[in-house]
Write a protein that holds these residues in place. Structure first.
Motif, mmCIF file in Angstrom:
data_model
loop_
_atom_site.group_PDB
_atom_site.id
_atom_site.type_symbol
_atom_site.label_atom_id
_atom_site.label_comp_id
_atom_site.label_asym_id
_atom_site.label_seq_id
_atom_site.Cartn_x
_atom_site.Cartn_y
_atom_site.Cartn_z
ATOM 1 N N GLU A 51 19.887 50.657 -18.957
ATOM 2 C CA GLU A 51 18.448 50.529 -19.158
ATOM 3 C C GLU A 51 18.142 49.617 -20.347
ATOM 4 N N ILE A 52 17.030 48.901 -20.242
ATOM 5 C CA ILE A 52 16.636 47.981 -21.310
ATOM 6 C C ILE A 52 16.447 48.719 -22.629
ATOM 7 N N ASP A 53 15.805 49.884 -22.587
ATOM 8 C CA ASP A 53 15.581 50.650 -23.819
ATOM 9 C C ASP A 53 16.895 50.987 -24.511
ATOM 10 N N GLU A 54 17.912 51.285 -23.718
ATOM 11 C CA GLU A 54 19.216 51.630 -24.287
ATOM 12 C C GLU A 54 19.888 50.390 -24.880
ATOM 13 N N ILE A 55 19.734 49.245 -24.219
ATOM 14 C CA ILE A 55 20.279 47.999 -24.759
ATOM 15 C C ILE A 55 19.658 47.706 -26.119
ATOM 16 N N VAL A 56 18.334 47.830 -26.188
ATOM 17 C CA VAL A 56 17.622 47.570 -27.442
ATOM 18 C C VAL A 56 18.081 48.538 -28.524
ATOM 19 N N ARG A 57 18.250 49.811 -28.164
ATOM 20 C CA ARG A 57 18.692 50.807 -29.148
ATOM 21 C C ARG A 57 20.062 50.435 -29.710
ATOM 22 N N LEU A 58 20.989 50.030 -28.843
ATOM 23 C CA LEU A 58 22.326 49.646 -29.292
ATOM 24 C C LEU A 58 22.267 48.443 -30.228
ATOM 25 N N MET A 59 21.414 47.491 -29.913
ATOM 26 C CA MET A 59 21.300 46.287 -30.728
ATOM 27 C C MET A 59 20.652 46.593 -32.076
ATOM 28 N N LEU A 119 25.985 43.581 -34.867
ATOM 29 C CA LEU A 119 27.019 42.878 -34.120
ATOM 30 C C LEU A 119 27.819 43.866 -33.276
ATOM 31 N N PRO A 120 28.280 43.429 -32.098
ATOM 32 C CA PRO A 120 29.131 44.302 -31.296
ATOM 33 C C PRO A 120 30.540 44.354 -31.873
ATOM 34 N N MET A 121 31.373 45.193 -31.306
ATOM 35 C CA MET A 121 32.776 45.252 -31.692
ATOM 36 C C MET A 121 33.412 43.880 -31.455
ATOM 37 N N ARG A 122 34.303 43.489 -32.359
ATOM 38 C CA ARG A 122 34.955 42.191 -32.190
ATOM 39 C C ARG A 122 35.806 42.194 -30.924
ATOM 40 N N PRO A 123 35.817 41.100 -30.158
ATOM 41 C CA PRO A 123 36.625 41.042 -28.935
ATOM 42 C C PRO A 123 38.086 41.390 -29.151
ATOM 43 N N SER A 124 38.658 40.991 -30.302
ATOM 44 C CA SER A 124 40.074 41.268 -30.561
ATOM 45 C C SER A 124 40.344 42.759 -30.764
ATOM 46 N N GLU A 125 39.318 43.543 -31.051
ATOM 47 C CA GLU A 125 39.491 44.988 -31.141
ATOM 48 C C GLU A 125 39.554 45.617 -29.755
ATOM 49 N N ILE A 126 39.026 44.908 -28.775
ATOM 50 C CA ILE A 126 39.058 45.378 -27.390
ATOM 51 C C ILE A 126 40.283 44.828 -26.666
ATOM 52 N N MET A 181 31.110 35.423 -32.034
ATOM 53 C CA MET A 181 30.479 36.359 -32.962
ATOM 54 C C MET A 181 29.344 35.689 -33.735
ATOM 55 N N ARG A 182 29.533 34.429 -34.090
ATOM 56 C CA ARG A 182 28.443 33.726 -34.767
ATOM 57 C C ARG A 182 27.247 33.567 -33.830
ATOM 58 N N ALA A 183 27.513 33.233 -32.574
ATOM 59 C CA ALA A 183 26.416 33.053 -31.610
ATOM 60 C C ALA A 183 25.611 34.339 -31.438
ATOM 61 N N LEU A 184 26.270 35.483 -31.536
ATOM 62 C CA LEU A 184 25.606 36.768 -31.343
ATOM 63 C C LEU A 184 24.978 37.311 -32.627
ATOM 64 N N SER A 185 25.093 36.562 -33.706
ATOM 65 C CA SER A 185 24.574 37.044 -34.990
ATOM 66 C C SER A 185 23.110 36.679 -35.160
ATOM 67 N N ASP A 186 22.486 37.301 -36.133
ATOM 68 C CA ASP A 186 21.101 36.977 -36.492
ATOM 69 C C ASP A 186 20.941 37.189 -37.994
ATOM 70 N N ASP A 187 19.723 37.207 -38.462
ATOM 71 C CA ASP A 187 19.495 37.318 -39.908
ATOM 72 C C ASP A 187 20.085 38.588 -40.506
ATOM 73 N N ARG A 188 20.267 39.615 -39.679
ATOM 74 C CA ARG A 188 20.771 40.885 -40.198
ATOM 75 C C ARG A 188 22.258 40.822 -40.528
ATOM 76 N N THR A 189 22.969 39.805 -40.002
ATOM 77 C CA THR A 189 24.430 39.783 -40.133
ATOM 78 C C THR A 189 24.902 39.034 -41.367
ATOM 79 N N ASP A 190 23.989 38.437 -42.124
ATOM 80 C CA ASP A 190 24.399 37.685 -43.314
ATOM 81 C C ASP A 190 25.199 38.555 -44.279
ATOM 82 N N LEU A 191 24.778 39.805 -44.418
ATOM 83 C CA LEU A 191 25.466 40.715 -45.341
ATOM 84 C C LEU A 191 26.838 41.114 -44.832
ATOM 85 N N LEU A 192 27.100 40.862 -43.532
ATOM 86 C CA LEU A 192 28.400 41.205 -42.950
ATOM 87 C C LEU A 192 29.379 40.038 -43.053
#
Length: 337
Positions: A196-204, A209-216, A234-245
């Motif tokens: 569901e869209i609501d669940e996708i938004v909640r996860l985001m 950022l999602p789990m790194r592919p190499s962890e999967i 990972m950079r493509a999936l990042s946004d302003d919130r990921t600068d601290l990461l």
């Protein structure tokens, strides 16, 4: 469609074509037709013979339904081949193909708005971009009243968080979608998977950022090219919130992403050339360092090594140069053999 509706198609075309005929929904006919006309305009204007699906003609049936006469690509779409690895199916090659095709639209200031595997059509080893029904120029998407030209649109799971919140799409939004596809190519799953869209938004919202592919897929960490591709995804999936990461925030355009993708191959080629030339130089030193031929061979190897560094740094003509470098290195081996 009656034959007389296709009278504008050149009789010399002599090829099979795809015919796209649409019936607008009764509840939103005007907006639907506007999008279809916009798709025809964008597709005709881009007109890249390799990177976009060609449009040959357009018109209206006797029943009043608009249609487009399109290039017929019978290889299916990327969605049909997502889990294949043959015929140029590596994650890196597919990411480069997609970014190169999206870049055609981005160079002209257009946002595709629906970048997904089903909209990349297989043309040999090339993935051509099609279906521009939601496309619009970036500078026309944000309206003065705060609304979005054409409303919120896209494919759930391939939309950045700010799009769900009502932000105007940008070319960076297409890059986020490319990152999500790349994530699937590396892992076999979506970065934020939910029904569901609501669940996708909640996860985001809960995780920038999602789990790194190499962890999967641990094997990614063992492959230098896949490790670099993981960083791009990972950079493509990042946004302003990921600068601290410690992750650089997003890509503004597909051209920017394509440059980083090309550098992966350039880096690998550079490393291969330097390794090869180093061995040749060491061989020269060991066997004939005191002969004029050995010194000449060693000097050539050193110069080629420096040139490899320069070429990689500038990325200009790296492939053509490597052909020459390998030939020269082979000659070194012959000279000291």
């Amino acid at each position: 469609v009656p034959d007389d509706t296709l009278g504008a198609v050149p009789p010399t075309l002599d090829r099979d074509v795809a015919l796209k005929v649409v019936t607008a929904p009764a509840e939103d006919t005007e907006e639907f037709l506007r999008r279809f006309r916009r798709e025809q305009q964008v597709q005709g204007r881009l007109g890249d013979p390799l990177r976009t699906v060609a449009i040959y003609d357009h018109g209206q049936t006797v029943d009043g339904h608009p249609f487009s006469v399109l290039e017929l690509l019978e290889g299916g779409t990327l969605e049909d081949h997502l889990d294949e690895t043959a015929n140029g199916g590596s994650p890196l090659s597919r990411m480069k193909e997609m970014a190169a095709s999206v870049a055609v639209a981005h160079r002209q200031g257009d946002v595709h708005r629906d970048v997904k595997p089903a909209n990349f059509f297989v043309r040999g080893l090339i993935l051509a971009l099609g279906d521009f029904g939601l496309a619009e120029r970036e500078d026309k998407l944000a309206l003065p009243d705060g609304q979005i030209n054409g409303g919120i649109a896209g494919t759930p799971g391939l939309m950045a968080l700010n799009l769900y919140k009502g932000a105007a799409p940008k070319r960076a939004s297409d890059c986020w979608a490319l990152g999500a596809i790349g994530y699937y190519l590396l892992t076999g799953q979506s970065p934020f998977a939910a029904d569901e869209i609501d669940e996708i938004v909640r996860l985001m919202e809960e995780s920038p950022l999602p789990m790194r592919p190499s962890e999967i897929v641990p094997e990614i960490a063992e492959d230098p090219q896949l490790r670099r591709l993981e960083e791009i995804v990972m950079r493509a999936l990042s946004d302003d919130r990921t600068d601290l990461l410690g992750v650089q925030s997003g890509y503004a355009t597909a051209m920017e992403m394509l440059t980083d993708l090309a550098l992966i191959e350039a880096k690998a080629a550079h490393e291969q050339a330097v390794d090869f030339l180093t061995v040749a130089a060491e061989t020269a030193a060991q066997r004939q360092i005191n002969t004029s031929k050995g010194k000449e061979a060693l000097g050539l190897a050193i110069r080629l090594g420096h040139e490899a560094d320069r070429r990689y740094s500038g990325t200009a003509g790296i492939r053509d140069w490597l052909v020459m470098a390998h030939a020269a290195a082979y000659q070194i081996a012959q000279d000291v053999g």
